[in-house]
Design a protein around this motif. Sequence first.
Motif, short mmCIF file in Angstrom:
data_model
loop_
_atom_site.label_atom_id
_atom_site.label_comp_id
_atom_site.label_asym_id
_atom_site.label_seq_id
_atom_site.Cartn_x
_atom_site.Cartn_y
_atom_site.Cartn_z
N ARG A 196 34.78 40.58 25.13
CA ARG A 196 33.49 41.46 24.41
C ARG A 196 33.53 41.50 22.90
NH1 ARG A 196 31.15 45.45 26.06
NH2 ARG A 196 31.12 45.64 28.08
N ASP A 216 30.31 42.04 31.42
CA ASP A 216 30.81 43.02 32.38
C ASP A 216 32.60 42.44 32.58
OD1 ASP A 216 32.58 45.10 33.27
OD2 ASP A 216 31.36 45.39 35.14
N GLU A 241 34.54 42.97 35.89
CA GLU A 241 33.86 42.53 36.66
C GLU A 241 34.11 41.18 37.40
OE1 GLU A 241 32.01 44.38 39.36
OE2 GLU A 241 32.20 42.83 40.52
N LEU A 291 26.58 39.96 39.53
CA LEU A 291 26.95 39.77 38.03
C LEU A 291 26.22 37.93 38.55
CD1 LEU A 291 29.21 40.33 35.57
CD2 LEU A 291 28.48 37.73 36.43
N GLN A 305 23.93 43.69 36.94
CA GLN A 305 23.91 42.99 35.71
C GLN A 305 23.30 41.47 35.64
OE1 GLN A 305 26.75 42.72 31.96
NE2 GLN A 305 27.49 43.14 34.11
N ARG A 333 22.51 46.47 34.70
CA ARG A 333 21.98 46.30 33.06
C ARG A 333 21.67 44.73 32.59
NH1 ARG A 333 28.73 47.06 31.87
NH2 ARG A 333 28.06 45.82 30.25
#
Lengths: 440, 258
Positions: free
Chosen positions: A46, A55, A58, A264, A293, A322
Amino acid sequence: MSADPIMQGIAASHAGIATRLAGGPAWNERRGLALSRLLGRGLPDRRDENWKYLDHAEIAGRSFSPAATAPVTALQLAPVMLPLAAARRVVLVDGACQPGLSAAGAGNGIEIDDLAAIMTRDPALALQMLREPGDDADDRYALLAEAFVSAGVVIRVAANAAPGRSLYLLHVGTGTGPGTNHSRVVIEVGAGATLSLVEHFVTLGNAPTLANLAAELRIDAGATVEHLRIHESGAQAAQLETWVTTLQADSRYRQQFFALGGRLLRSNLDLSLAGRAAAARLSGLFMVDGARQADLYTRVEHHGAVTRTSQEFRGIGSGRGRGAFNGRVVVHPSARGADASQTCRNLLLTPLAEINTRPQLEIHTDDVQCRHGATTGTLDPEQIFYLRSRGLDAVTARALLTVAFCADIVAALPQEALREYVLERVVGQLPDRDVIRSLR
Amino acid sequence: MTKNGQTILSVRDLRVRAGERTILEGVSLEVRAGEVHAIMGPNGSGKSTLTGALAGRPGLEVLSGTATYLGRDLLALPPEERARAGLFLAFQYPVEIPGVNNVYLLKASLNALRRHRGEPELDAFEFLTLVRARLARMQMDEGLLNRGVNEGFSGGEKKRNEILQMSLLEPTLALLDETDSGLDIDALKVVAEGVNALRSPERAIVIVTHYQRLLDYVVPDHVHVLARGRIVRSGGGELARELERRGYDWLRDGTAAA
């Protein structure tokens, strides 16, 4: 040794298998080097500016041990394949080239090889052929792929060749069991050649797998590449990809990108316009519904004079989906007369959906045209009212406007069968899919 | 089917708010089959709010009063049901909808209305024949059919497109909101012709306008002056010409004597 449990897991997994992978001592050394570089740097998180919306939990929640795989038959593939008549086909199953499922056809200047076979037969050639990931912070998943490299495909198009039929590169995840697979794709398109490439990502089983693709596309002077990419992996699949594309003088690259599936997806598209008057056009659509995502990061570097790029992306979010579009354009001092444009428009259909955009322009010359724009919003109430005032009910009006939002992106697909196919997938993800189907 | 002289629309003491501001302060209006009404007034007098409230535009709040359309409570209906019941609003600013094909909307709209009336949907051939005839009347290029709704249309093309939709949907009550604004004289004549073609003993037309010039071509039976949210004066066609000559200032005091 890293204290990070994920890195420890990666190191342990590496220790267990790396010397049994293809390529012999030379490749063992190269994989080992990649691993030690990666252990020194860790995976993105992040705090990395170009990874802030992803994420990471995940990904961290997945096993980095090699995923179990299973044999795949042509019969299993038939229902998941794109409607591409007469295309050459190359199938990668859990990252590994499967000549038995492929129908590559020979000649016309196109050569398709199993990477594992080249690594075994001629490790030195393979060492030259594969890019070594750099020290760039955004290149760390490619470094991870490098640490495990042993599977993939090498596609070479000879200078001035025009292979005619398009090449269908099908990435199949068997989803047999939890775990990670790594894959490499290398594509070299010789000077003046043309290539039409269709890339398609699907999964057969539903295990929580992580697929990590590192790919490179080298487009030589005056060559033309059309590249359609459709991601529609299953609901548990996570896919990471790092594409590094270089364009030499007067070459053309067109990519159409559709992110329509998977739990994802993180796509790094790194595009370098090295030669004079090279031009690239990227467009695409990402759709995130449920808890899915999609995170798209494009980095476009203009080095050559009078190089041109345009990027046009759309995102549609529903449920708790997202999405992220992070687009960085760098115009270097050598790129006099460059022209770069970038737009990303996003539509949120539900209050909990979220799409973040982050355009970044770095311009180091005065002689340049740059445009960018990013918007995220809901359907326009005035448009809804207009349609309702013409007798269409509110649900139909919203459904029509949602399809209209991405209609031009879909309409730009090269064949009617592909347009139909993609539109059906797009519609299938919308809350009012039944209404929309009844209208068509 | 409505009969000549039957009341189509009856508005009683309508008060409407947009955001914080009360725009209509009590409007009453009676429109009968066969009639053409013109509602004139200066900018900001509430003309578009009136047509918007009647068509069901979101963001407008009816504070009090009633609007009865063919005996039904118009204000209780969602916009699409008003449309299906034969009410048509020609927008002052027709909205562009890229990605929704113009001809698709025409067909979806016409079929929604026909289904509502219990009529069979038109097949592709019948529909195209009808559309082509209407296009010719509006002197519109057939290429506009396959563009996005109003997408990249000039101001005049957008207004013609509104009238094209109207002539296809054949409403019982047509509300034209400043349809004449931004039109050159040739376009104005074409639009007027489209409106006049709709004139019939079964229908009514309400033309909202700032200027009198459209009324040279579509001659109204009744003219109303809207000022500060109220109809301050009503009369026949001669009132429009008087407004053209004298402006609106002499009416600013509401009920000032002529």
